[in-house]
Design an enzyme around this catalytic site. Structure first.
Site, mmCIF file in Angstrom:
data_model
loop_
_atom_site.group_PDB
_atom_site.id
_atom_site.type_symbol
_atom_site.label_atom_id
_atom_site.label_comp_id
_atom_site.label_asym_id
_atom_site.label_seq_id
_atom_site.Cartn_x
_atom_site.Cartn_y
_atom_site.Cartn_z
ATOM 1 C CE LYS A 93 -3.913 2.161 0.274
ATOM 2 N NZ LYS A 93 -3.446 2.884 -0.952
ATOM 3 C CE LYS A 129 4.735 7.370 -2.208
ATOM 4 N NZ LYS A 129 4.032 7.866 -0.996
ATOM 5 C CG ASP A 169 3.417 10.987 -2.788
ATOM 6 O OD1 ASP A 169 3.326 10.704 -1.590
ATOM 7 O OD2 ASP A 169 4.361 11.661 -3.243
ATOM 8 C CB THR A 212 -2.291 13.563 4.478
ATOM 9 O OG1 THR A 212 -2.664 12.448 3.680
ATOM 10 C CG2 THR A 212 -0.835 13.452 4.863
ATOM 11 C CB SER A 381 -5.513 4.785 1.895
ATOM 12 O OG SER A 381 -5.330 5.900 1.069
HETATM 13 P P1 NDP Z 1 0.709 17.868 -4.098
HETATM 14 O O1 NDP Z 1 1.171 17.502 -5.454
HETATM 15 O O2 NDP Z 1 -0.728 18.079 -3.839
HETATM 16 O O3 NDP Z 1 1.485 19.172 -3.583
HETATM 17 C C1 NDP Z 1 2.854 19.199 -3.536
HETATM 18 C C2 NDP Z 1 3.278 20.556 -3.029
HETATM 19 O O4 NDP Z 1 4.664 20.519 -2.715
HETATM 20 C C3 NDP Z 1 3.109 21.646 -4.058
HETATM 21 O O5 NDP Z 1 2.879 22.869 -3.430
HETATM 22 C C4 NDP Z 1 4.460 21.637 -4.757
HETATM 23 O O6 NDP Z 1 4.802 22.846 -5.409
HETATM 24 C C5 NDP Z 1 5.390 21.400 -3.585
HETATM 25 N N1 NDP Z 1 6.590 20.735 -4.069
HETATM 26 C C6 NDP Z 1 6.668 19.551 -4.716
HETATM 27 N N2 NDP Z 1 7.927 19.271 -5.069
HETATM 28 C C7 NDP Z 1 8.645 20.314 -4.645
HETATM 29 C C8 NDP Z 1 10.023 20.630 -4.712
HETATM 30 N N3 NDP Z 1 10.901 19.806 -5.313
HETATM 31 N N4 NDP Z 1 10.429 21.797 -4.133
HETATM 32 C C9 NDP Z 1 9.544 22.629 -3.536
HETATM 33 N N5 NDP Z 1 8.220 22.387 -3.451
HETATM 34 C C10 NDP Z 1 7.794 21.261 -4.005
HETATM 35 O O7 NDP Z 1 1.289 16.714 -3.144
HETATM 36 P P2 NDP Z 1 0.834 16.308 -1.674
HETATM 37 O O8 NDP Z 1 0.358 17.500 -0.919
HETATM 38 O O9 NDP Z 1 -0.023 15.118 -1.764
HETATM 39 O O10 NDP Z 1 2.221 15.819 -1.078
HETATM 40 C C11 NDP Z 1 3.104 16.659 -0.327
HETATM 41 C C12 NDP Z 1 4.019 15.810 0.524
HETATM 42 O O11 NDP Z 1 3.237 15.039 1.440
HETATM 43 C C13 NDP Z 1 4.881 14.801 -0.217
HETATM 44 O O12 NDP Z 1 6.111 14.648 0.451
HETATM 45 C C14 NDP Z 1 4.098 13.512 -0.092
HETATM 46 O O13 NDP Z 1 4.919 12.373 -0.237
HETATM 47 C C15 NDP Z 1 3.569 13.659 1.319
HETATM 48 N N6 NDP Z 1 2.408 12.844 1.688
HETATM 49 C C16 NDP Z 1 1.252 12.898 0.963
HETATM 50 C C17 NDP Z 1 0.161 12.165 1.338
HETATM 51 C C18 NDP Z 1 -1.151 12.242 0.650
HETATM 52 O O14 NDP Z 1 -2.096 11.622 1.120
HETATM 53 N N7 NDP Z 1 -1.281 12.998 -0.432
HETATM 54 C C19 NDP Z 1 0.225 11.264 2.509
HETATM 55 C C20 NDP Z 1 1.456 11.354 3.254
HETATM 56 C C21 NDP Z 1 2.499 12.109 2.823
HETATM 57 P P3 NDP Z 1 4.780 22.933 -7.020
HETATM 58 O O15 NDP Z 1 3.335 22.981 -7.383
HETATM 59 O O16 NDP Z 1 5.535 24.158 -7.318
HETATM 60 O O17 NDP Z 1 5.463 21.686 -7.520
HETATM 61 O O1 2IT Z 2 3.005 8.913 1.612
HETATM 62 C C1 2IT Z 2 1.856 8.466 1.811
HETATM 63 O O2 2IT Z 2 1.562 7.884 2.862
HETATM 64 C C2 2IT Z 2 0.859 8.642 0.764
HETATM 65 N N1 2IT Z 2 1.144 9.255 -0.257
HETATM 66 C C3 2IT Z 2 -0.516 8.050 0.923
HETATM 67 C C4 2IT Z 2 -0.509 6.600 0.518
HETATM 68 C C5 2IT Z 2 -1.850 5.935 0.470
HETATM 69 O O3 2IT Z 2 -1.849 4.757 0.082
HETATM 70 O O4 2IT Z 2 -2.876 6.518 0.803
#
Ligand code: NDP
Ligand code: 2IT
Length: 450
Positions: A93, A129, A169, A212, A381
């Site tokens: 997952k 992943k 993600d 999250t 999830s």
């Molecule tokens: P989104 O794509 O919705 O948003 C990502 C955000 O981070 C955007 O604002 C983006 O800016 C910025 N970002 C991405 N890459 C970079 C970079 N290299 N440098 C600076 N800013 C950056 O993603 P999520 O909000 O879903 O994910 C954000 C983080 O949370 C990640 O690390 C992800 O692995 C983690 N995460 C997500 C989960 C989920 O359920 N979605 C669960 C647990 C963890 P820009 O638009 O300019 O690229």
């Molecule tokens: O980093 C994470 O935990 C996620 N992007 C969510 C993964 C999921 O299966 O909901």
């Protein structure tokens, strides 16, 4: 690398030899191995059973070509990945990331972290992943759809509701999950819970979108309450990123009485001393898919500054990094400490460099590591998977309550593990150990194939 135990040093050396040029993966493994030193010393049987040698090696890694046709009729090629890291406690997952920086190292670090995070949720999910170096920015809906269909054409051969269940993600949200799901269903003729983060009309769970970010704040609130007898009320909060995690962390931090004053994207950050207006952010990011700089054009009290790491110089009580790996380095950590931060909790995966974590820990700042603090997304999830299996759905409040209970439990299990192994309040060590113990037990019980 501060490892001292000779067995763990040997494991780490093998990982370095097998995975050259994978700095993020080595960083994630190094941190876990350091935390496991007291566990190995207390439980030498782990060595003979090869549990740690096995846990650092993915069960399977799938790498594939993704060809797709853009709007001009030109054929483009990207690389797709899925790492099926560990299935000891449940089907693989973990999310899918679409970002130009994606490579084997990034996918493996994320898959490795996911093993321990998923275990901490207390739910039956293994670690996986995937993703691609495809860049969704500037692509039309039709290009996104064709890419997702091509990606799923290969991925569908390797996943299933009881085998491997991907989700979103970075760069993968509701739109992408919809196209991926549609293609899976077309290819397999099965309506099944093979992906999570689905839309509400076709099997998605209420509160998964928020999970999250909300979960991060439930965790942080419990950490503040138990370890510092305080909470979000009246606190100034800085949140990096402005995607899914950042937006809903901001929403919950404000509901809990905090004032969020800054958000960012990869171009820079906005500072609004009057408090971020979330409806404006949602319009810009969720509806228009525009840049965060646009916020400063629409809100008079706000300013935009180029360069994303400058956000950590904004004075705050609570910092929630929610963008990406290694976005918060030693210098940024020192700036936060100098400005009086009391708590840092990671919404993104591995956003703080090891040097930054050390700065926080030495300064006595509360630090909630990603594996524990952002586990609310994958936990919800897993709740979506349960609802799909039951062909039933819970209300928003039911899911939100389960999420909040899970996050409070994760905090306590992590905190207790830190105390059990003599590292009181070191939640990095606590999360790694608490996540590891369940997976190690399941791996031992299931034996080794001869
Ligand atoms: P989104 O794509 O919705 O948003 C990502 C955000 O981070 C955007 O604002 C983006 O800016 C910025 N970002 C991405 N890459 C970079 C970079 N290299 N440098 C600076 N800013 C950056 O993603 P999520 O909000 O879903 O994910 C954000 C983080 O949370 C990640 O690390 C992800 O692995 C983690 N995460 C997500 C989960 C989920 O359920 N979605 C669960 C647990 C963890 P820009 O638009 O300019 O690229
Ligand atoms: O980093 C994470 O935990 C996620 N992007 C969510 C993964 C999921 O299966 O909901």
């Amino acid at each position: 690398m501060k490892l001292k135990n000779s067995y763990l040093l040997g494991v780490y050396d093998t990982v370095v030899k097998r995975n050259p040029c994978e700095p993020e993966f080595l960083q994630a493994v190094g941190e876990v191995l350091e935390s496991l030193e007291p566990v190995v010393e207390k439980n030498p049987q782990l060595i003979k059973a090869g549990i740690i040698d096995r846990i650092v090696e993915p069960e399977r890694m799938i790498v594939f070509r993704v060809s797709w046709v853009d709007d001009a009729g030109k054929v483009n090629v990207n690389r797709g990945f899925r790492v099926q890291f560990n299935s000891a406690i449940g089907p693989y997952k973990g999310g899918l990331r679409f970002h130009p920086s994606v490579n084997a190292s990034i996918i493996k670090f994320l898959g490795f972290e996911q093993i321990f995070k998923n275990s901490l949720t207390g739910l039956p999910i293994g670690g996986g992943k995937g993703g691609s170096d495809f860049d969704p920015k500037g692509k039309s809906d039709n290009e996104i759809m064709r890419f997702c269909q091509s990606f799923m054409t290969e991925l569908s051969k390797h996943i299933g509701a009881d085998t491997d269940v991907p989700a979103g993600d970075i760069g993968v949200g509701a739109r992408e999950i919809g196209y991926l799901y549609g293609q899976y269903k077309r290819l397999r003729n099965e309506f099944t819970g093979v992906l999570t983060g689905k839309g509400l009309t076709y099997g998605g769970s209420l509160a998964r979108t928020q999970a999250t970010g909300y979960g991060l704040c439930y965790f942080t609130n419990e950490m503040l309450s138990v370890m510092k007898s305080t909470d979000f009320k009246g606190k100034t909060v800085v949140v990096s990123g402005s995607g899914n995690v950042a937006i809903y962390a901001t929403e919950k931090a404000m509901q809990l009485g905090g004032k969020v004053v800054a958000l960012s994207d990869s171009s820079g950050y906005v500072y609004d001393p009057e408090g971020i207006k979330l409806d404006v952010v949602k319009q810009i990011k969720e509806v228009e898919r525009a840049r965060i700089s646009e916020y400063a054009n629409r809100v008079e009290s706000a300013t935009f500054t180029e360069g994303c790491s400058g956000i950590w110089t904004v004075p705050c009580d609570i910092a929630l990094p929610c963008a990406t790996q290694n976005e918060l380095n030693e210098e940024s950590a020192k700036a936060l400490v100098a400005n009086g931060v009391i708590a840092v909790a990671e919404g993104a995966n591995m956003p703080s460099t090891p040097e930054a974590v050390e700065v926080f820990q030495k300064a006595g700042i509360l630090f909630g590591p990603a594996k524990a603090a952002n586990a609310g997304g994958v936990a919800t999830s897993a709740l979506e998977m349960s609802q799909n299996s039951m062909r039933y759905s819970w209300t928003f409040d039911e899911v939100d309550k389960k999420l909040s209970d899970i996050m409070v439990n994760i905090f306590h299990n992590t905190y207790n593990a830190s105390k059990k192994y003599g590292c009181d309040g070191n939640l990095v060590v606590g999360a790694n150990i608490a996540g590891f113990e369940k997976v190690a037990d399941a791996m031992s019980a299931q034996g080794v194939a001869y």
